[in-house]
Design a protein around this motif. Sequence first.
Motif, PDB file in Angstrom:
ATOM      1  N   ILE A  98       0.919  -1.281   0.009  1.00  0.00           N
ATOM      2  CA  ILE A  98       0.022  -0.189  -0.049  1.00  0.00           C
ATOM      3  C   ILE A  98       0.932   1.319  -0.006  1.00  0.00           C
ATOM      4  N   ARG A 100       0.630   5.189   0.547  1.00  0.00           N
ATOM      5  CA  ARG A 100      -0.424   6.256   1.251  1.00  0.00           C
ATOM      6  C   ARG A 100       0.007   7.602   1.332  1.00  0.00           C
ATOM      7  N   PHE A 107      -4.543   2.727   8.365  1.00  0.00           N
ATOM      8  CA  PHE A 107      -3.643   3.545   8.739  1.00  0.00           C
ATOM      9  C   PHE A 107      -4.102   4.547   9.966  1.00  0.00           C
ATOM     10  N   TYR A 181      -5.774   9.000  -2.482  1.00  0.00           N
ATOM     11  CA  TYR A 181      -5.458   9.145  -0.948  1.00  0.00           C
ATOM     12  C   TYR A 181      -4.381   7.961  -0.882  1.00  0.00           C
ATOM     13  N   ASP A 182      -4.806   6.793  -1.488  1.00  0.00           N
ATOM     14  CA  ASP A 182      -3.836   5.277  -1.073  1.00  0.00           C
ATOM     15  C   ASP A 182      -4.364   4.418  -2.313  1.00  0.00           C
ATOM     16  N   LYS A 184      -3.512   0.123  -3.323  1.00  0.00           N
ATOM     17  CA  LYS A 184      -3.144  -1.192  -3.064  1.00  0.00           C
ATOM     18  C   LYS A 184      -2.536  -1.942  -4.066  1.00  0.00           C
TER      19      LYS A 184
END
Length: 227
Positions: A98, A100, A107, A181-182, A184
Amino acid sequence: MELLYKGKTKDVYKLDGGNVLLKFKDDVTGENGVFDPGANQVGLTIEGMGKSGLRMTKYFFEKLMEKGIPTHYVNTDLDNVSMTVKSATAFGKGLEVICRYRAVGSFLKRYGAYCEEGQALDAFVEVTLKDDKRNDPPISQDALNQLGLLTNEEYETLETLTKDVSSIVKDELAAKGLELYDIKLEFGRNSETGEIMLIDEISGGNMRVYKDGKSIVPLDLEKLFLD
């Protein structure tokens, strides 16, 4: 075709010649009917999500190929909602990586005493084990090395590739007024050469994206990004 694996969001088939076929589904991960890219279970089914995810994946993998990023991508068949890829071997039973840019999701749950929701992060990279029974636990570089999953050199390669891929995706989204935002990602070793390469998919189903401070669901993201 020989069915190799039935996954949460894709089924995997073996093709003649050594390549693999990924058949995309309309299922996405989440909990209680709410989408969550970090969840380890199918949370809901969104009609058209499979083709939507494949369209975005095609776009990003072809963009990464242009930039020389090693991936398993070969080609896509949008009509059959499938993607042909190179065969890859997993690190252990599989890792997820991930990247971030904002403090959200797991998180925030873990470190919420030290940060605020949405707080900016500097491309923070974390690795988790694909292990549903243990809720995909995070694992450190040292543990990966000592357990024989990744050498320290391979970890550095993984981290660099993660930041490179995530930066490209982030910039592409930003050009459309969208903020990542993030995200994977998954990596594996090329079954023939042993090279570490990006595998799986890059779509709305494995990232959190916001526009004007509001979360964008995967199907809407694909429309905003590609249309």
